[in-house]
Design a protein around this motif. Structure first.
Motif, mmCIF file in Angstrom:
data_model
loop_
_atom_site.group_PDB
_atom_site.id
_atom_site.type_symbol
_atom_site.label_atom_id
_atom_site.label_comp_id
_atom_site.label_asym_id
_atom_site.label_seq_id
_atom_site.Cartn_x
_atom_site.Cartn_y
_atom_site.Cartn_z
ATOM 1 N N VAL A 355 0.855 -1.185 0.000
ATOM 2 C CA VAL A 355 0.000 0.000 0.000
ATOM 3 C C VAL A 355 0.889 1.233 0.000
ATOM 4 C CG1 VAL A 355 -1.842 1.243 1.187
ATOM 5 C CG2 VAL A 355 -1.770 -1.257 1.271
ATOM 6 N N TRP A 356 0.753 2.053 -1.041
ATOM 7 C CA TRP A 356 1.520 3.287 -1.194
ATOM 8 C C TRP A 356 0.606 4.469 -0.870
ATOM 9 C CZ3 TRP A 356 6.596 3.410 -3.612
ATOM 10 C CH2 TRP A 356 7.071 2.136 -3.986
ATOM 11 N N VAL A 367 5.249 3.587 2.473
ATOM 12 C CA VAL A 367 4.821 2.319 1.918
ATOM 13 C C VAL A 367 4.575 1.338 3.060
ATOM 14 C CG1 VAL A 367 5.334 0.473 0.276
ATOM 15 C CG2 VAL A 367 6.272 2.759 -0.100
ATOM 16 N N PHE A 368 3.467 0.568 2.968
ATOM 17 C CA PHE A 368 3.109 -0.409 3.995
ATOM 18 C C PHE A 368 2.917 -1.778 3.343
ATOM 19 C CE2 PHE A 368 2.102 3.629 5.770
ATOM 20 C CZ PHE A 368 2.193 3.506 7.142
ATOM 21 N N GLY A 392 -1.773 12.906 -5.283
ATOM 22 C CA GLY A 392 -2.093 11.682 -5.988
ATOM 23 C C GLY A 392 -0.896 10.748 -6.113
ATOM 24 N N ILE A 393 -1.191 9.439 -6.222
ATOM 25 C CA ILE A 393 -0.129 8.459 -6.362
ATOM 26 C C ILE A 393 -0.667 7.231 -7.084
ATOM 27 C CG2 ILE A 393 -0.569 7.319 -4.148
ATOM 28 C CD1 ILE A 393 2.495 7.036 -3.875
ATOM 29 N N ASN A 394 0.195 6.581 -7.858
ATOM 30 C CA ASN A 394 -0.184 5.339 -8.532
ATOM 31 C C ASN A 394 1.074 4.530 -8.766
ATOM 32 O OD1 ASN A 394 -1.745 3.391 -9.706
ATOM 33 N ND2 ASN A 394 -2.608 4.714 -11.300
ATOM 34 N N THR A 395 0.905 3.220 -8.967
ATOM 35 C CA THR A 395 2.041 2.357 -9.248
ATOM 36 C C THR A 395 1.968 1.880 -10.688
ATOM 37 O OG1 THR A 395 0.803 0.471 -8.368
ATOM 38 C CG2 THR A 395 2.312 1.581 -6.879
#
Length: 459
Positions: A355-356, A367-368, A392-395
């Motif tokens: 999980v970011w 990060v978890f 915002g964030i995405n991988t």
């Protein structure tokens, strides 16, 4: 010599097989009720639902008291979701009117059968509304995780043991702040009106009012419930009008003689039944993501119980709730550490389950792992200190990370000097949006140059 050696082995094998059969047999007892009274001579069937056609495990009929009992082989279920259907019978409430083929009730039990169960209108409503996308008639089938999530939410609406209301729909968040409780009871009362034939045309009117646009009219109470659940917007006032026909109010709208109270006093906009969940540190909910197990992860803007505002206070954390709404993360603080501080709206769950999240105040990316343990250092990740207030964030498929945030303008003093340590960024100040590619466990290619992983992201 050979014979004397084989006889004990054969005897042992026989005993093992016999005990294996006994160990796999389970007993289930319960009752089938309608309108608050027993339904006699109803056919009760136990099914195991999976991706294909459901497997029939056992079948029996109810006695005059509505009770049933049977044994089944749990190994035949193969870990699938168990559910009961009850068809036909003679309801004792409303006088003896003989067999009633329009009765069809349901109770979804989950992968482990309870020792006792009540099948009635409320368990039918709970089972249909949670599993509508997997249900067609009495056939329940679908993806294993989806069925598990659906069955796990049934007890939130209805008590499988007693046939009463579930604990979640009765808690303060739902019973006093939404109409879900009254909606469930109202629909349960309409099914009951057909079951007990409270009016001679009760079933006919229920089926007519619940007929979906362009579809066939329901033929029993179970298919009527499904039609309503799948088309909650379809003329809700028509169904609500049946309440007055079935249970006329003698002394005002609150005086109806209905089997379930409280009920709706006004026609709803739709027959949607929604539940509110809390706990696990949820406070000022921002971004949310669902992991591969169906758990919901949420970014909290403030810590639960704090006097935080958007201008300052105790920063938020990370929460995790099970698919049935049960809090998994610590009740007040949620998951902390790893540099998380006021995550805002930035949260994503990567394909590997990590999980970011973002940190607006901390200006880092924490990060978890799947258990809520921080994988990032206490200060989070901030390559070369270049990150601003992250949003915002995405991988990426290559396990990289893309983030979007705000950069403090050089001619502006930092947020700490304006509002004190730990203050949140002031929203009316002008900011310049910044978008960066941040290497994760893998690499993110850069145009015209080879990709190199940042040392701060290695774990």
């Amino acid at each position: 010599m050979t014979t004397t050696m084989r006889l004990p082995f054969l005897a042992f094998a026989f005993v093992t097989a016999a005990f294996g059969q006994v160990a796999s047999a389970e007993q289930l007892v319960g009752n089938v009720n309608g309108g608050g009274g027993p339904i006699a001579k109803s056919t009760v069937t136990l099914w195991a639902a999976g991706e294909g056609a459901p497997t029939k495990l056992s079948e029996t009929s109810t006695g005059d008291d509505g009770a049933f009992r049977f044994e089944f082989d749990i190994q035949k279920a193969g870990g699938d979701v168990l559910y009961l259907t009850a068809r036909g019978g003679e309801p004792k409430t409303g006088g003896s009117q003989g067999a009633h083929p329009a009765i069809a009730l349901m109770a979804t039990l989950g992968t482990i059968a309870p020792k006792e169960v009540t099948v009635n209108e409320l368990t039918t409503m709970a089972s249909v509304w949670t599993g509508a996308q997997f249900l067609k008639g009495e056939t329940l089938s679908g993806h294993a995780l989806g069925l598990k999530i659906a069955s796990g939410n049934v007890p939130n609406l209805g008590d499988l043991a007693t046939g009463g209301l579930g604990p979640v729909i009765q808690d303060p968040l739902n019973s006093t702040q939404t109409t879900s409780l009254a909606t469930l009871n109202t629909l349960g009362g309409l099914l009951s009106g057909c079951i007990t034939r409270v009016q001679t045309d009760a079933c006919e009117r229920l089926f007519q009012a619940s007929t979906p646009p362009g579809g066939a009219a329901p033929t029993d109470t179970l298919t009527a419930a499904q039609a309503i659940a799948l088309h909650p917007w379809n003329g809700p006032e028509k169904l609500f009008a049946l309440l007055d026909h079935f249970y006329p109010a003698q002394d005002g709208p609150g005086s109806r003689t209905v089997p379930f109270r409280p009920y709706l006093l006004f026609a709803p906009g739709t027959w949607t039944i929604a539940l509110r969940y809390a706990g696990g540190g949820l406070s000022g909910l921002g971004g949310i993501g669902i992991d591969g197990d169906g758990d919901a992860w949420a970014a909290n803007n403030q810590m639960a119980g704090s006097q935080s505002t958007m201008y300052g206070g105790i920063g938020g954390t990370l929460s995790e709730l099970a698919p049935n709404g049960r809090p998994i993360s610590p009740m007040t603080t949620g998951y902390t550490g790893g540099g998380v501080d006021f995550p805002g709206w930035g949260l994503t769950v990567a394909g590997d389950g990590k999980v970011w999240v973002t940190s607006i105040t901390g200006r880092t990316i924490p990060v978890f792992d799947k258990t809520g343990k921080p994988l990032s250092p206490p200060t989070g990740y901030n390559p070369n200190g270049q990150l601003g207030g992250m949003q915002g964030i995405n991988t990426t498929p290559r396990r990289g990370c893309m983030g979007a945030g705000f950069k403090q303008e050089p001619d502006r003093p930092p947020a700490e000097s304006r509002s004190g340590p730990g203050a949140y960024p002031v929203p009316h100040r002008r900011r310049q949006a910044r978008r960066r590619h941040l290497p994760g466990e893998g690499t993110v290619p850069r145009r015209g140059r080879s990709a190199r992983p940042h040392p701060g992201f290695q774990r």
